[in-house]
Design a protein around this motif. Structure first.
Motif, PDB file in Angstrom:
ATOM      1  N   PRO A   1       0.815  -1.222   0.000  1.00 41.53           N
ATOM      2  CA  PRO A   1       0.000   0.000   0.000  1.00 41.53           C
ATOM      3  C   PRO A   1       0.852   1.277   0.000  1.00 41.53           C
ATOM      4  N   ARG A   2       1.963   1.245   0.730  1.00 40.84           N
ATOM      5  CA  ARG A   2       2.842   2.418   0.753  1.00 40.84           C
ATOM      6  C   ARG A   2       3.482   2.625  -0.626  1.00 40.84           C
ATOM      7  N   ARG A   3       3.864   1.521  -1.268  1.00 43.10           N
ATOM      8  CA  ARG A   3       4.462   1.627  -2.606  1.00 43.10           C
ATOM      9  C   ARG A   3       3.468   2.167  -3.623  1.00 43.10           C
ATOM     10  N   VAL A   4       2.195   1.762  -3.481  1.00 44.88           N
ATOM     11  CA  VAL A   4       1.142   2.275  -4.372  1.00 44.88           C
ATOM     12  C   VAL A   4       1.008   3.790  -4.183  1.00 44.88           C
ATOM     13  N   ALA A   5       1.008   4.224  -2.921  1.00 42.85           N
ATOM     14  CA  ALA A   5       0.903   5.660  -2.633  1.00 42.85           C
ATOM     15  C   ALA A   5       2.087   6.422  -3.217  1.00 42.85           C
ATOM     16  N   GLU A   6       3.279   5.839  -3.117  1.00 41.59           N
ATOM     17  CA  GLU A   6       4.483   6.475  -3.683  1.00 41.59           C
ATOM     18  C   GLU A   6       4.379   6.606  -5.206  1.00 41.59           C
ATOM     19  N   LEU A   7       3.902   5.537  -5.851  1.00 38.59           N
ATOM     20  CA  LEU A   7       3.754   5.574  -7.312  1.00 38.59           C
ATOM     21  C   LEU A   7       2.779   6.673  -7.727  1.00 38.59           C
ATOM     22  N   LEU A   8       1.665   6.783  -6.986  1.00 39.15           N
ATOM     23  CA  LEU A   8       0.675   7.824  -7.305  1.00 39.15           C
ATOM     24  C   LEU A   8       1.312   9.204  -7.178  1.00 39.15           C
ATOM     25  N   GLU A   9       2.088   9.376  -6.104  1.00 32.62           N
ATOM     26  CA  GLU A   9       2.731  10.670  -5.879  1.00 32.62           C
ATOM     27  C   GLU A   9       3.709  10.998  -7.013  1.00 32.62           C
ATOM     28  N   ARG A  10       4.431   9.984  -7.481  1.00 31.08           N
ATOM     29  CA  ARG A  10       5.425  10.240  -8.533  1.00 31.08           C
ATOM     30  C   ARG A  10       4.814  10.654  -9.852  1.00 31.08           C
ATOM     31  N   VAL A  11       3.550  10.291 -10.075  1.00 34.45           N
ATOM     32  CA  VAL A  11       2.899  10.723 -11.316  1.00 34.45           C
ATOM     33  C   VAL A  11       1.941  11.888 -11.075  1.00 34.45           C
TER      34      VAL A  11
ATOM     35  N   LEU B   1       3.017  15.070 -21.145  1.00 36.90           N
ATOM     36  CA  LEU B   1       4.346  15.134 -21.782  1.00 36.90           C
ATOM     37  C   LEU B   1       5.385  15.642 -20.783  1.00 36.90           C
ATOM     38  N   ASP B   2       5.016  16.645 -19.978  1.00 36.96           N
ATOM     39  CA  ASP B   2       5.933  17.151 -18.942  1.00 36.96           C
ATOM     40  C   ASP B   2       6.275  16.049 -17.942  1.00 36.96           C
ATOM     41  N   LEU B   3       5.264  15.277 -17.553  1.00 39.98           N
ATOM     42  CA  LEU B   3       5.492  14.165 -16.622  1.00 39.98           C
ATOM     43  C   LEU B   3       6.473  13.153 -17.227  1.00 39.98           C
ATOM     44  N   LEU B   4       6.274  12.828 -18.501  1.00 42.76           N
ATOM     45  CA  LEU B   4       7.173  11.866 -19.156  1.00 42.76           C
ATOM     46  C   LEU B   4       8.606  12.393 -19.186  1.00 42.76           C
ATOM     47  N   LEU B   5       8.747  13.685 -19.470  1.00 43.71           N
ATOM     48  CA  LEU B   5      10.090  14.289 -19.504  1.00 43.71           C
ATOM     49  C   LEU B   5      10.735  14.257 -18.116  1.00 43.71           C
ATOM     50  N   ASP B   6       9.943  14.582 -17.070  1.00 40.87           N
ATOM     51  CA  ASP B   6      10.459  14.536 -15.690  1.00 40.87           C
ATOM     52  C   ASP B   6      10.940  13.138 -15.329  1.00 40.87           C
ATOM     53  N   LEU B   7      10.110  12.138 -15.622  1.00 42.55           N
ATOM     54  CA  LEU B   7      10.472  10.757 -15.279  1.00 42.55           C
ATOM     55  C   LEU B   7      11.734  10.339 -16.021  1.00 42.55           C
ATOM     56  N   GLN B   8      11.844  10.775 -17.271  1.00 40.01           N
ATOM     57  CA  GLN B   8      13.030  10.414 -18.046  1.00 40.01           C
ATOM     58  C   GLN B   8      14.288  11.032 -17.441  1.00 40.01           C
TER      59      GLN B   8
END
Ligand code: ADP
Ligand code: MG
Length: 262
Positions: free
Chosen positions: A123-133, A186-193
């Protein structure tokens, strides 16, 4: 360093009496952390290449090397392990996920299947993933069909990054979104990259979007590579007939090219 190398890839389909080559002797590569766009008109073979690279279908000829290994030779457990490094985002997440599933379930699946986190940790990892996007943890309990198209595409990206991939294949992933939401994704994709050095195979028919996000472009015409190279150079001075036609079809793009040149 080359992350993905596609060599002489060919996929034929039978159509009545005739056989058509949906993908015809296609060669290209993607370096780590790089965005390579696959462009071309409808029916030029873009999605077939995506499916081949993801090994959802098998080619009639050609090689695919991924992370320095023969990807087409893998099977069983070795394929499952390598597959975690190669993720996908499609145009319509409503079709890709069970619409009644919760966001938490969609993100929990890869963590469980690829044994990335233990049950109490997930559950904590799911919350982290949501935050990252860029989504709030509160979204976890909502069903996929209840959230907006932009939020769904963020969930699809969160799911894709859950397994720490080196490459994400995005097939028309922003094509169905409104212009403002598209810009945010697109901004999110650039940030993650930038953060994770993820490479993208970015499939799109929109040369304006490609010009904004891609380092290099591979332009397809009827299953073959018509031209390829630096994305801006190819788009701003297309040499192939199909490249010229695609650029001419986008008046907005011509304004962007002229503005940049002045
Ligand atoms: P794009 O994504 O660029 O629009 P596709 O890869 O979907 O193009 O299709 C390329 C060509 O292959 C088209 O002519 C399409 O009709 C054909 N094709 C794709 N998938 C199949 C299939 N499963 N069976 C028969 N023909 C197919
Ligand atoms: Mg397609």
């Amino acid at each position: 360093m080359s992350l993905l190398t596609v060599s002489n890839l060919t996929k034929r389909y039978r159509r009545g009496e005739k056989t058509i080559a949906a993908v015809d002797d296609v060669t290209f590569h993607i370096d780590s952390g790089e965005t390579v766009a696959l462009a071309g008109p409808s029916g030029s073979g873009k999605s077939t290449i995506a499916r081949l690279v993801l090994r959802l279908i098998e080619p009639d000829a050609g090689r695919i090397e991924f992370e320095r290994g023969d990807f087409l030779a893998l099977s069983g457990a070795a394929l499952r392990v390598r597959r975690a490094r190669l993720q996908m985002v499609f145009q319509d997440p409503l079709a890709a996920f069970n619409p009644r599933a919760t966001v938490a379930r969609v993100l929990d699946d890869p963590l469980r299947i690829h044994r990335i986190a233990s049950r109490p940790e997930r559950p904590r990892r799911v919350a982290e993933l949501l935050e990252r996007v860029g989504l709030t943890a509160g979204l976890a309990t909502r069903a996929i069909h209840e959230i907006s198209g932009g939020q769904r595409q963020r969930v699809a990206i969160a799911r894709a990054i859950a397994t720490k991939p080196s490459l994400i294949v995005l097939d028309e992933a922003v094509s169905a979104l409104d212009v403002s939401v598209r810009g945010q994704i697109l901004d999110l994709l650039l940030d993650l990259q930038r953060q994770e050095r993820i490479a993208y195979l970015f499939i799109s028919h929109d040369l304006g979007v490609i010009r904004a996000i891609a380092h290099r472009i591979v332009l397809l015409d009827a299953g073959q590579v018509a031209e390829s190279g630096d994305a801006r150079s190819v788009i701003d001075a297309a040499q192939s007939a199909i490249g010229k036609a695609l650029v001419a079809a986008v008046p907005r793009l011509n304004r962007i090219i002229r503005q940049d040149a002045s």
